[in-house]
Design an enzyme around this catalytic site. Structure first.
Site, PDB file in Angstrom:
ATOM      1  N   GLY A 181       8.464   3.681   1.704  1.00 46.04           N
ATOM      2  CA  GLY A 181       9.265   4.846   2.055  1.00 46.04           C
ATOM      3  C   GLY A 181      10.677   4.456   2.398  1.00 46.04           C
ATOM      4  N   GLU A 189      11.987   4.088   5.338  1.00 45.86           N
ATOM      5  CA  GLU A 189      12.117   3.225   6.504  1.00 45.86           C
ATOM      6  C   GLU A 189      11.505   1.848   6.305  1.00 45.86           C
ATOM      7  OE1 GLU A 189      10.365   5.368   9.707  1.00 45.86           O
ATOM      8  OE2 GLU A 189      12.232   6.402  10.214  1.00 45.86           O
ATOM      9  N   GLY A 190      10.419   1.771   5.533  1.00 40.49           N
ATOM     10  CA  GLY A 190       9.757   0.487   5.384  1.00 40.49           C
ATOM     11  C   GLY A 190       8.619   0.551   4.390  1.00 40.49           C
ATOM     12  N   LEU A 199       0.814  -1.219   0.000  1.00 38.86           N
ATOM     13  CA  LEU A 199       0.000   0.000   0.000  1.00 38.86           C
ATOM     14  C   LEU A 199       0.843   1.263   0.000  1.00 38.86           C
ATOM     15  CD1 LEU A 199      -2.650  -1.080   2.661  1.00 38.86           C
ATOM     16  CD2 LEU A 199      -2.700  -1.382   0.183  1.00 38.86           C
ATOM     17  N   GLY A 200       2.102   1.159   0.313  1.00 43.67           N
ATOM     18  CA  GLY A 200       2.972   2.324   0.341  1.00 43.67           C
ATOM     19  C   GLY A 200       4.393   1.904   0.625  1.00 43.67           C
ATOM     20  N   ASP A 252       8.760  15.777  12.921  1.00 36.67           N
ATOM     21  CA  ASP A 252       8.727  15.879  11.457  1.00 36.67           C
ATOM     22  C   ASP A 252       7.319  16.256  11.004  1.00 36.67           C
ATOM     23  OD1 ASP A 252       9.371  15.738   8.779  1.00 36.67           O
ATOM     24  OD2 ASP A 252       9.154  13.556   8.666  1.00 36.67           O
ATOM     25  N   LYS A 288       3.233  -1.897   9.047  1.00 36.28           N
ATOM     26  CA  LYS A 288       4.447  -1.269   8.531  1.00 36.28           C
ATOM     27  C   LYS A 288       5.620  -2.170   8.884  1.00 36.28           C
ATOM     28  CE  LYS A 288       7.329   2.877   8.562  1.00 36.28           C
ATOM     29  NZ  LYS A 288       7.456   4.294   8.969  1.00 36.28           N
TER      30      LYS A 288
END
Length: 707
Positions: free
Chosen positions: A23, A25-26, A20-21, A147, A40
């Protein structure tokens, strides 16, 4: 890919075919067993990730879940580890955010017109209010986002806001004070005092979050215009956005800056007067004093007031504007944009008129220089939403059966029995050495303990030099832990040597007893993996409440019984001294009497605490005991003592029953009172020994994390 939930033991299956996504980091995956959850999975998971997620699990914000199905903050629901005996943490579980879109789609005019054309100015105010409420909840719970940026905020068509990527937040462990920092940040949302700083070396504050929050509110209410973006009036190349923020050049403030507002940006006067004041206070007044930046509650009151004073345009019902204005600014803006309405009517949307090209085209001066990464990410960021719903495929996932689970089970059981037996024997050997050292004054043992403390302290400091914080051990803590470890090791060795030299059968029987209790505890530990975490929220009732109530009751009952036992002997000696009764007992005999009384009182208190705690937990509820990882230090020692005490009491009571029925003549050959008093006495004494043994071993075991 199959993983196991850390806190309830459920096996789940990740849908790795359709991530689903993704980045730095994971990656985000759906869960085949539950469409309302996503996982995640880190590219490179670390122990620090597991520790941080454990703290987040134990201390969630108050309103992370607004209502069933509506999530304000996508908080970790569980940790995920491998199904083998290593139980390595790979990621975490969180709620799936459905039918939500990144916030920049709503505040950027072009994307809003194409994707959310009926999201009017009232909804933008409501989005800002909901966003502020989430910030307020996090800050009041002790968290700092760090962030702050547009890609970590999702918005629904009804203006509900969800914060995602929560594992990047700055987290402070309320028990140890350790801070898990947020190592990243985006220049457009970073306050002046942090521009150009190394985030990995900084502890963030809520005042710094407030800057990013104000930028997001400004973007929402000013058609995607950044408060520090404008037409540069100086010489040379225009400074980057981070340079403008660092210099405090708020384009719409009261101070003179080398910028003019962007030609097609809405006028600052469009905003409600109270909001104008708050923006000036945040970006200008607080430039040299971050503490005066408006907090989330102040923004919430201002936004409520602004929303309450919105009125509807008489010409276009989708136009909402503040009652402090004399005419509709959106009608004027639509005319300025060549007929392109920022908030089109429902009829225009139905007829697709809002997607028509401009009536007149303007000449644009082309810039041959490529746009910077910061400029692209500020106005047209490209982010993939984790809320995307994967296609449902008609496939049946059957559970895989193999002998691997049984092999792992028996492997864990054998490991627990062996290591637990060694640990139990070592602990009771150390206890024997300490008793003979302090009661009978064995100078050789005392000297060995001093040598062990010296060598342990030395090795602890050496280890801390090569493993400094934050990943290692603080030098002072390493000195203390090394010293205690050296004393323990020296006591274990001394106990064995003293038992061989003295040839005392009681010492050998005691060591065998400790080994048996350790094997039982080790087997239970590896079979059921009792938790090492006690969150401050949530209660359990019924059977689970009875169990956790018994755990708490055994611990508190043992402490109470030991305290009362010591107090009783001390009071008896005090009364004898007060009445001028000459005591014929020596110091060693008094010490042995205290030990014996303490063991019996601990046994009575433990058994009573288990019964009382179990009954209360059934009806009144007891604090839950979820599984945790790598818990060490003071918190690990405390929780390890609780679990060690409970398991030691259970195993000790069981061995007391076994001993009373099997070795009655050995336990009390002169007893003529019958089997029942003997059985109860054996259970109480054995439970007391097990409780104290469990307290000591669990405290040391928990302090170092895990077996």
């Amino acid at each position: 890919m199959r993983l196991q939930r850390q806190f309830n033991g459920q096996i789940i299956t990740l849908d790795t075919r359709t991530p689903l996504g993704s980045g730095g980091e994971g990656r985000i995956y759906g869960i085949l067993e539950d469409a309302n959850l996503v996982a995640k999975i880190y590219h490179k998971p670390t122990d620090e990730d597991a520790d941080k997620l454990t703290v987040m699990y134990n201390y969630p914000p108050a309103t992370a879940m607004v209502s069933p199905g509506l999530t304000a903050i996508a908080w970790p629901l569980d940790l995920l580890h491998t199904t083998d005996h290593k139980r390595q943490i790979l990621g975490y579980l969180m709620p799936r955010v459905k039918k939500a879109t990144p916030i920049h789609i709503f505040y950027t005019p072009k994307s809003r017109r194409e994707q959310k054309p009926l999201f009017n100015y009232l909804y933008l105010h409501r989005t800002a209010r909901n966003l502020v409420a989430s910030f307020a909840d996090l800050h009041s719970s002790g968290y700092v986002i760090g962030d702050v940026n547009e890609s970590n905020i999702l918005v629904s068509d009804t203006a509900l806001v969800t914060l995602v990527d929560t594992d990047s937040f700055q987290v402070r462990d309320p028990d140890t004070g350790f801070i898990y920092r947020c190592p990243v940040g985006k220049a457009e949302f970073t306050p002046p005092e942090l521009q150009g700083q190394a985030f990995r070396e900084l502890n963030r504050t809520p005042e710094q979050d407030r800057f990013g929050l104000a930028v997001l509110i400004f973007l929402l209410l000013m058609e995607g215009t950044h408060p520090f973006s404008g037409v540069y009036q100086g010489s040379g190349d225009p400074p980057a956005i981070e340079s403008r923020v660092r210099a405090g050049h708020f384009v719409y403030g009261t101070r003179q800056v080398p910028y003019q507002p962007m030609p097609y940006a809405p006028p600052f006067e469009l905003l409600y007067p109270k909001l104008q004041q708050l923006f000036i206070q945040c970006f200008e007044t607080a430039y040299n004093n971050p503490q005066v930046r408006p907090d989330a509650k102040t923004w919430l009151m201002g936004l409520k007031e602004a929303e309450a004073n919105l009125i509807t345009c008489s010409q276009q019902p989708e136009h909402r504007y503040g009652n402090h204005l004399s005419r509709c600014p959106w009608c004027d803006r639509a005319e300025k944009l060549g007929g392109r309405d920022p908030f089109p009517s429902r009829l225009a949307v139905t007829q697709k008129q809002h997607l028509q090209p401009l009536k007149r085209k303007r000449k644009r001066v082309l810039n041959n220089k490529p746009a910077s990464v910061n400029q692209r990410s500020l106005f047209t960021p490209v982010n993939r939403s984790i809320s995307a719903t994967p296609r449902v495929k008609n496939s049946l996932v059957l559970p895989q059966t193999s002998n691997l689970h049984l092999q792992t089970l028996f492997g864990n059981l054998f490991e627990g029995v062996v290591l637990g037996g060694l640990w139990g024997t070592s602990v009771l050997s150390a206890i024997i050495a300490l008793i003979f050292a302090f009661v009978q004054g064995k100078e050789a043992i005392l000297g060995g303990l001093i040598v062990g403390a010296m060598w342990g302290s030395f090795l602890g400091v050496v280890i801390s030099v090569y493993l400094p914080p934050p990943g290692g051990i603080h030098r002072g803590i390493a000195l203390i832990l090394g010293g205690w470890s050296g004393i323990f090791v020296a006591a274990v060795i001394a106990g064995f040597i003293f038992g061989v030299v003295e040839q005392e059968p009681l010492i050998g029987q005691t060591l065998i007893w400790g080994g048996l209790m350790g094997m039982i505890w080790g087997a239970i530990w590896h079979l059921f993996k009792p938790p090492l975490s006690l969150p401050h929220i949530g209660r359990l009732w019924g059977r689970r409440g009875a169990f956790v109530g018994g755990v708490w009751g055994s611990y508190l009952g043992t402490l109470g019984g030991m305290g009362l036992g010591i107090l009783a002997v001390g009071w008896q000696q005090f009364e004898q001294i007060k009445l001028n009764v000459n005591s014929t007992l020596s110091f060693s005999e008094i010490a042995l009497r205290i030990i014996a009384t303490t063991i019996v009182a601990a046994g009575v208190g433990t058994l009573g605490g288990i019964v009382a705690g179990g009954l209360f937990g059934t009806v009144g509820g007891a604090p839950s005991l979820p599984l945790s990882l790598h818990l060490s230090g003071r918190r690990g020692a405390f929780l390890g003592a609780i679990w060690g005490n409970f398991l030691g009491a259970i195993s000790g009571a069981g061995l007391g029953v076994l001993g009373a029925t099997t070795f009655a003549n050995v336990l009390d050959s002169s007893s003529t009172t019958g089997a029942t008093p003997l059985l109860m006495g054996a259970i109480i004494v054995s439970a007391g020994i097990g409780s104290i043994w469990g307290l000591i071993s669990g405290l040391i075991w928990g302090a170092f994390g895990k077996l």
